[in-house]
Design a protein around this motif. Structure first.
Motif: not given
Length: 512
Positions: A348-366
């Motif tokens: 999760i931290l690699e995809a969005v950082g410590e406080s980042g927005f969780v978007d569709a691109k981030a979810l696709s990486k998780m």
């Protein structure tokens, strides 16, 4: 005493309310002349087959089970009689645990799968002259209402349109966990409020304020009415009440008041949407492709206001209690497996950082997040049994003929335990793919179907999963999920959905 437990005869059929798979050719389990008749299917004999009386005998004080441990009754029947069991459960039913047999049922469910809804809900609709919703409709009527819903809710990206407001809901959820000390009961209520607020931004395109405890009177009434409905349905399933069938009992009247409050709120929001569309039509600004469920349904030809209200109610109701319970169970499994939680947090931290927005691109990486949730569903199925169907045609299952009209209960939760190595361990890696693209465990994907399967799968599954993904991502960005010692061996039961004997005592601590 017999009267007190009479409703147990309907527990399992009423408890049941997808994911696509690649069908393979399924040969009959026996040649045509080797098919054994329905009457030879093993199962309880004698008085256990007597309608009304037989089902009661499985439950206390006559048997060892209660309606809340129906999952254990299913296991015991399969242990004693095998993969196909014929049993009287309020109606003549067949239990199936073999994955090939389960696949056969779905391949033969037809265009209009038959899955009964809750008795008390149907009685409410009949007594008040309301049109039935998706859960109560069957056949062509169900299909006519489901079709426009599929267009709006079942596309792969349908839930992504609501990531912005649902991220905000998840942020509020995490803030409460990080700053407030809650009792186990308050914590359980918070999960329900989070799920209700998250699905409300989809169904009603607005925040209702469930997480700040300062929502208006109507919203408070809406939330409490939703809680009461699930509590009352649970009581009818558990056998505490059954007089509602014969007259307007106190329990029925409580349910009626609650349903009417939900109906009033859903109708109010549907009418507001209709007014906005009419104004946009006059102004020439109407965009029928706008990612707004209210507006898109209201622009659908052939849907009346009451149809829209029913769709919204079905989606809202289905996305509150069940999502809240599944999220708690998921957090419980992560808390019991801190090594897996650490792996997930790193992703999760690699995809969005410590406080980042969780978007569709981030979810696709998780991908590990998806594996963890699927493993949680495998360990703890949302319902006491798998999907229920009433067969539209004869089928052959494990060499036995099962005629059309038979109620079939698919024991996916049992299969999900039997078909895997180390079945009682939380191992998300079992769902990962090997270097050659194959899954590490090649067990038929029919084993884990928390949202059903086929044309009648859960209409809100994409939203429920997204809400759980968001809550988990936001929590693990900032907090560590742990359990107090007394909750380490929590006992799971089933009311309407999976539940716990006692509220789970979570401990959320800030990551240093």
């Amino acid at each position: 005493m017999m009267r007190k437990y009479a409703i147990a005869s309907r527990v399992i059929p009423n408890l049941i309310k997808s994911q696509p798979i690649r069908w393979t050719s399924v040969a009959s389990r026996a040649n045509k002349d080797e098919v054994k008749p329905f009457e030879e299917i093993p199962g309880p004999k004698g008085i256990y087959n007597v309608p009304f009386i037989g089902p009661i005998l499985h439950f206390k004080p006559f048997g060892q089970f209660t309606p809340r441990t129906t999952h254990k009754l299913i296991d015991s029947l399969h242990d004693k009689y095998g993969p196909v069991v014929r049993v009287q459960l309020g109606r003549q039913s067949v239990l199936l645990e073999d994955l090939k047999d389960i696949e056969t049922v779905f391949r033969n469910e037809g265009k209009y799968p038959n899955r009964p809804g809750f008795d008390i809900s149907k009685i409410f609709l009949d007594r008040n002259g309301f049109k039935p919703g998706l859960s109560q409709l069957q056949g062509e009527e169900w299909h006519a209402l489901r079709t426009p819903v599929n267009k709006r809710l079942m596309k792969a990206d349908s839930a992504y349109h609501y990531l912005v407001p649902q991220n905000a809901v998840a942020d509020d959820f995490v803030n409460i966990l990080a700053t407030q000390k809650l009792s186990p009961e308050e914590m359980k209520d918070l999960f329900f409020r989070f799920a209700s607020e998250s699905i409300a931004v989809v169904t009603f395109n607005t925040r209702l304020g469930f997480l700040d405890h300062s929502c208006d009177i109507e919203s408070s009434e809406f939330l409490e009415a939703t809680k009461r409905v699930f509590s009352i349905i649970s009581d009818t399933l558990s056998g505490k009440v059954f007089s509602y069938k014969f007259y307007k009992s106190r329990t029925y009247l409580d349910l009626e008041i609650s349903y009417l409050a939900i109906h009033k709120n859903a109708r109010k929001h549907a009418l507001k949407a209709r007014e906005r569309i009419e104004q946009q039509q006059k102004d020439g600004t109407l965009n029928t492709e706008e990612p707004n469920l209210l507006l898109s349904l209201a622009s659908e030809k052939g849907l009346e206001n009451e149809d829209i209200s029913n769709i919204l109610k079905s989606l809202y109701m289905g996305g509150t209690n069940s999502t809240a319970k599944n999220l708690q169970v998921f957090f419980y499994n992560l808390a019991k497996n801190p090594d897996k939680q650490d792996i997930l947090r790193k992703e999760i931290l690699e995809a969005v950082g410590e406080s980042g927005f969780v978007d569709a691109k981030a979810l696709s990486k998780m991908s590990y997040l998806k594996h963890c949730l699927k493993e949680s569903f495998r360990l703890n199925n949302p319902m006491a049994t798998g999907t229920l169907r009433i067969l539209p045609k004869d089928i052959v299952a494990s060499g036995y003929n099962i005629p059309a009209g038979t109620t079939v209960l698919m024991s996916n939760p049992r299969a999900a335990k039997k078909c895997f190595e180390d079945p009682d361990k939380f191992i998300p890696e079992r769902w990962m793919r090997a270097d050659d693209g194959r899954k590490q465990d090649n067990t038929n994907s029919m084993a884990v179907l928390p949202f059903g399967h086929g044309p009648r799968n859960c209409i809100g599954r994409r939203f429920a999963v997204q809400e759980i993904y968001l809550a988990t991502s936001k929590v693990l960005q900032k907090l560590k999920i742990e359990l107090e010692p007394e909750s380490w061996n929590t006992e799971f039961i089933y009311t309407t959905f999976i539940d716990t004997e006692k509220p789970i005592r979570f401990k959320f601590t800030k990551i240093q």
